[in-house]
Design an enzyme around this catalytic site. Structure first.
Site, mmCIF file in Angstrom:
data_model
loop_
_atom_site.group_PDB
_atom_site.id
_atom_site.type_symbol
_atom_site.label_atom_id
_atom_site.label_comp_id
_atom_site.label_asym_id
_atom_site.label_seq_id
_atom_site.Cartn_x
_atom_site.Cartn_y
_atom_site.Cartn_z
ATOM 1 C CE LYS A 4 -0.520 -0.870 -4.011
ATOM 2 N NZ LYS A 4 -1.806 -1.873 -3.837
ATOM 3 N N PRO A 39 -4.771 5.487 2.930
ATOM 4 C CG PRO A 39 -6.840 5.017 1.822
ATOM 5 C CD PRO A 39 -6.064 5.855 1.994
ATOM 6 N N GLY A 74 -5.121 -1.623 1.453
ATOM 7 C CA GLY A 74 -5.393 -1.688 -0.028
ATOM 8 C C GLY A 74 -4.323 -0.928 -1.116
ATOM 9 C CG MET A 75 -5.635 2.927 -2.316
ATOM 10 S SD MET A 75 -6.569 3.641 -1.842
ATOM 11 C CE MET A 75 -5.259 4.860 -3.300
ATOM 12 N N GLY A 122 0.230 2.992 0.990
ATOM 13 C CA GLY A 122 0.500 3.599 2.012
ATOM 14 C C GLY A 122 1.554 3.107 2.728
ATOM 15 N N GLY A 123 2.089 2.693 3.301
ATOM 16 C CA GLY A 123 2.973 1.833 4.090
ATOM 17 C C GLY A 123 4.324 1.921 2.881
ATOM 18 C CG ASP A 165 2.912 -3.029 -2.626
ATOM 19 O OD1 ASP A 165 2.578 -3.720 -3.805
ATOM 20 O OD2 ASP A 165 1.636 -2.953 -2.821
#
Length: 311
Positions: free
Chosen positions: A17, A103, A107-108, A110-111, A145
């Protein structure tokens, strides 16, 4: 679902995201902040495959740097599987294989995408059929998130970011991402923000306790207008991220010099997201940034949340 009908493997794909807007509230007594976020899921995905097993294990492959991804019980996808098993009283285990493309500490989310995908995959593998509301509640336990990684699309997040309401978004937005070869700690960036606010308390307005998303952001998303959205991109965590990693400033400048409508650090960084006017503009920007020897990915948004690919 009966055991005879149980699948041998479930493959789930979940998106990363971008936060197109992020306002951080004042530091609270418990050490946390309320936030107001406009999330957009983009076409950079994590793939999680779940296989029947007696215990819980995870293995990691991918196209991103993986040394910071744990493979023990602290892995968030394993935590998700164990949480679902506890909630549904499932007594078996699962073997998870994660193929990462978002990555790590970038900050996107992923986890968070891994956790969301693991919840969906294990629910299908085990036949536990957890209701959607209960699934979202489990997701919120795992991280702020994670619920958005389940739902995808475009949404507003408030509270800790996990109280979601859908936002109308027309058409597709074209993004070019610059991926860093280093990570930034989310708690570290928040701490830097708190220190910045303390240092400049005499010069800046105090942070709101309960921030809100700017209505101009919602209007830009609803209109599907990248020029409008470019004017409203905002991230309270960008300044502290740039302070911790000053090289990101030159990346932002380079993108805007090469035709990006605007650039923004995604979440706590260090991924930098550039908004392009259209596909041609995105392709030109991708070429220019690649020529500067940056690692670049072109994506679109919004896209759907965690979905079963095969079972």
């Amino acid at each position: 679902m009966t055991s005879a009908a149980a699948p041998n493997m479930v493959h789930v794909r979940a998106p990363g995201k971008i936060n197109v807007f992020l306002k951080v509230g004042a530091l609270q007594d418990d050490g946390y902040h309320d936030v107001a976020i406009a999330y957009q899921a983009v076409s950079l995905y994590e793939d999680v495959r779940a296989f029947p097993a007696d215990d819980f294990s995870v293995s990691i492959t991918g196209t991103v740097e993986l040394s910071r991804v744990p493979t023990d019980g602290t892995n968030i996808a394993l935590k998700a599987a164990r949480l679902l098993a506890a909630k549904t009283r499932y007594t078996g285990g699962v073997r998870l294989e994660i193929d990462k493309h978002v990555p790590v500490t970038g900050g996107m989310g992923g986890g968070s995408a891994d956790a969301a995908a693991a919840l969906i995959a294990c629910d299908a593998l085990w036949g536990t059929e957890l209701p959607r509301d209960a699934m979202l509640a489990l997701a919120a336990e795992l991280g702020a998130d994670v619920p958005f990684a389940l739902t995808g699309g475009t949404a507003i997040g408030t509270g800790r970011g996990d109280q979601l309401s859908p936002a109308l978004a027309k058409g597709q937005f074209q993004w070019v991402l610059v991926l860093a070869d280093f990570g930034l700690s989310t708690p570290g960036v928040y701490n830097e923000l708190d220190q910045h606010r303390e240092r400049h308390a005499q010069d800046i307005f105090p942070a709101q306790t309960q921030p809100t998303v700017d209505t101009n952001v919602l209007q830009a998303l609803r209109a599907g207008d990248p020029h409008m959205l470019a004017e409203t991109l905002h991230n309270d965590l960008q300044a502290p991220a740039l302070h911790l990693q000053p090289t990101l400033t030159s990346v932002l400048e380079l993108g805007e010099e090469n035709g990006a409508l605007a650039g923004i650090v995604s979440g706590s960084g260090p991924t930098v997201a550039f908004l392009a006017a259209d596909l041609d503009g995105a392709l030109e920007l991708q070429i220019a940034l690649s020529a500067a020897r940056l690692r670049v990915v072109r994506v679109t948004g919004p896209v759907h949340g965690a979905r079963i690919v095969s079972a």
